[in-house]
Design a protein around this motif. Structure first.
Motif, mmCIF file in Angstrom:
data_model
loop_
_atom_site.group_PDB
_atom_site.id
_atom_site.type_symbol
_atom_site.label_atom_id
_atom_site.label_comp_id
_atom_site.label_asym_id
_atom_site.label_seq_id
_atom_site.Cartn_x
_atom_site.Cartn_y
_atom_site.Cartn_z
ATOM 1 N N THR A 31 38.007 37.472 47.453
ATOM 2 C CA THR A 31 39.384 36.961 47.517
ATOM 3 C C THR A 31 39.949 36.644 46.143
ATOM 4 N N ASP A 32 39.203 36.967 45.104
ATOM 5 C CA ASP A 32 39.665 36.730 43.724
ATOM 6 C C ASP A 32 40.395 37.979 43.234
ATOM 7 N N ARG A 33 41.692 37.905 43.083
ATOM 8 C CA ARG A 33 42.488 39.069 42.682
ATOM 9 C C ARG A 33 42.265 39.452 41.224
ATOM 10 N N ASP A 34 41.613 38.593 40.454
ATOM 11 C CA ASP A 34 41.242 38.980 39.099
ATOM 12 C C ASP A 34 40.083 39.967 39.104
ATOM 13 N N GLN A 43 44.992 40.044 51.006
ATOM 14 C CA GLN A 43 43.775 39.851 50.206
ATOM 15 C C GLN A 43 42.777 38.919 50.891
ATOM 16 N N LYS A 74 41.489 51.285 38.391
ATOM 17 C CA LYS A 74 42.821 50.704 38.270
ATOM 18 C C LYS A 74 42.856 49.693 37.123
ATOM 19 N N SER A 76 38.838 36.095 34.453
ATOM 20 C CA SER A 76 38.897 35.309 35.682
ATOM 21 C C SER A 76 38.385 33.891 35.456
ATOM 22 N N CYS A 84 49.613 45.079 32.134
ATOM 23 C CA CYS A 84 49.350 43.838 32.869
ATOM 24 C C CYS A 84 50.620 43.372 33.583
ATOM 25 N N SER A 132 50.194 40.513 35.866
ATOM 26 C CA SER A 132 49.704 39.298 36.522
ATOM 27 C C SER A 132 50.403 38.063 35.967
ATOM 28 N N GLN A 179 41.592 43.903 43.751
ATOM 29 C CA GLN A 179 42.934 43.748 44.292
ATOM 30 C C GLN A 179 43.143 44.688 45.474
#
Length: 382
Positions: free
Chosen positions: A52-55, A63, A227, A160, A364, A366, A58
């Motif tokens: 569940t960590d989008r860092d 998510q 990605k 992260s 980037c 984010s 993704q």
């Protein structure tokens, strides 16, 4: 044939000497890493935090829902792997030992910032980074050096973990007078390369004379979604730098190749993959392979199981006659010297945060990355 980097390490990890509470620490060394579950019943939560960590990864939508589904689905399989290496990860024991040895030498070699105290801050398992930050804040340290234990920077690993540091201070306030600084990458540290070269030489010496010079040195690092690579993540180039430094020290004694492991999910990841490369080399008629965990500084599930058990089984089935695995640096004297060298150089550099860290990847997008980099640029000082 197993090397010294096997299940024995997980079972016989040296005890560490705890920091003495008799003297108040002046400088905190916060050692960041991914961490690992200490017990089987912690595996699900560990996987859930990763997925569940989008860092790190993704998903195109939902998510939390998809991450939870994957974590639940993979838990029994991963629990079995941890059971195979003794019931839990040894990464906490190794990190504590490394931190204690580092600070003991720093107290002697850099007394102006002593006493030094190590703090372990894991991203996905206890002790969490937030817990370590609470502890160093209660200790009232004057200086905190955030020291990533990933030698090669990636937004998914060091990035992260640093986002957690930023979020903690954003939500809890920044202590008055605290000097905060960051060691975010150290892929080209000469002592790190020398340490790996020394470990490789020892393993090469154990190979039979007739295959020693022909053995392929297979440098294996954790993979990354393509990605992230295409977004501009510097990880692949930094791992490559470490490999070249090691081979330079070895005077390019053997054929070598950088490969990547630990792919998760159906999306494209950075290759070539470690297991597929071993099978392909077997088809090419290669007989001996030496595997080097070039992006890992201590033993954990990806060395003790993925390399020592899964990869060796695959290699034997494919027809590789000899495969050995070089141990992770762990408490090797040259590795501890590398850690000491990095901190001393950092303290004397007057550079609290590197320009590279503050600069974002070209593609980037984010918002949290933007916020954290701006915050570190404004608040880090030596």
């Amino acid at each position: 044939m197993f090397s010294k980097g096997t299940l024995f390490i997980a079972q016989q990890c040296p005890r560490y000497v705890k920091f003495s509470s008799a003297s108040k620490p002046k400088t905190a060394i916060l050692m960041l890493n991914m961490g690992g579950p200490q017990h089987i019943d912690q595996v699900h939560d560990y996987l859930h935090r990763i997925m569940t960590d989008r860092d790190v990864i993704q998903f195109p939508f939902a998510q939390n829902v998809i991450g939870e589904w994957i974590a639940k689905r993979r838990t029994p399989e991963v629990q079995k792997k941890y059971q195979d290496i003794g019931g839990g990860s040894p990464i906490l024991k190794w990190t504590r030992l490394q931190g204690d040895l580092l600070c003991k030498k720093l107290d002697k070699e850099h007394p102006e910032t002593a006493p030094h105290k190590p703090y372990v801050g894991f991203r996905y398992a206890s002790p969490f980074t937030e817990e370590a930050l609470e502890e160093l804040k209660k200790d009232g340290v004057e200086r905190a050096i955030v020291f990533s234990q990933y030698p090669q920077y990636s937004c998914a690993t060091t990035g992260s973990s640093l986002n957690v540091v930023y979020k903690y201070f954003r939500d809890n306030g920044f202590p008055d007078g605290l000097k905060l600084s960051i060691i975010d990458r150290w892929s080209v540290n000469p002592l790190l390369a020398q340490c790996f070269a020394h470990l490789i030489r020892k393993e090469l010496a154990l190979l039979p004379d007739d295959v020693r010079k022909e053995a392929i040195i297979l440098f294996s690092a954790h993979s990354l979604p393509l990605k992230a690579v295409n977004r501009g993540d510097s990880y692949p180039s930094e791992v490559g730098c470490t490999v070249q430094l090691v081979m330079w020290d070895l005077q390019y004694c053997n054929p070598y190749q950088l490969v990547f492991q630990s792919k998760v999910g159906p999306l494209p990841w950075l290759g070539p993959f470690t297991d597929e490369s071993v099978k392909s080399y077997a088809k090419q008629g290669k007989k001996a392979i030496l595997v080097v965990p070039i992006a890992f500084v201590n033993e954990h599930i990806e060395t003790l199981h993925e390399l020592d058990i899964e990869l060796i089984e695959d290699a034997k089935k494919a027809g590789i006659e000899i495969i050995r695995r070089v141990p992770a640096p762990n408490d090797h004297p040259l590795f501890i010297e590398a850690l000491v060298d990095l901190v001393k150089h950092h303290l004397r550099s007057k550079l609290p945060v590197s320009p590279k860290l503050i600069n974002r990847c070209p593609h980037c997008d984010s918002p949290r990355c933007i916020e954290s980099k701006q915050w570190f640029a404004q608040n880090c000082k030596l």
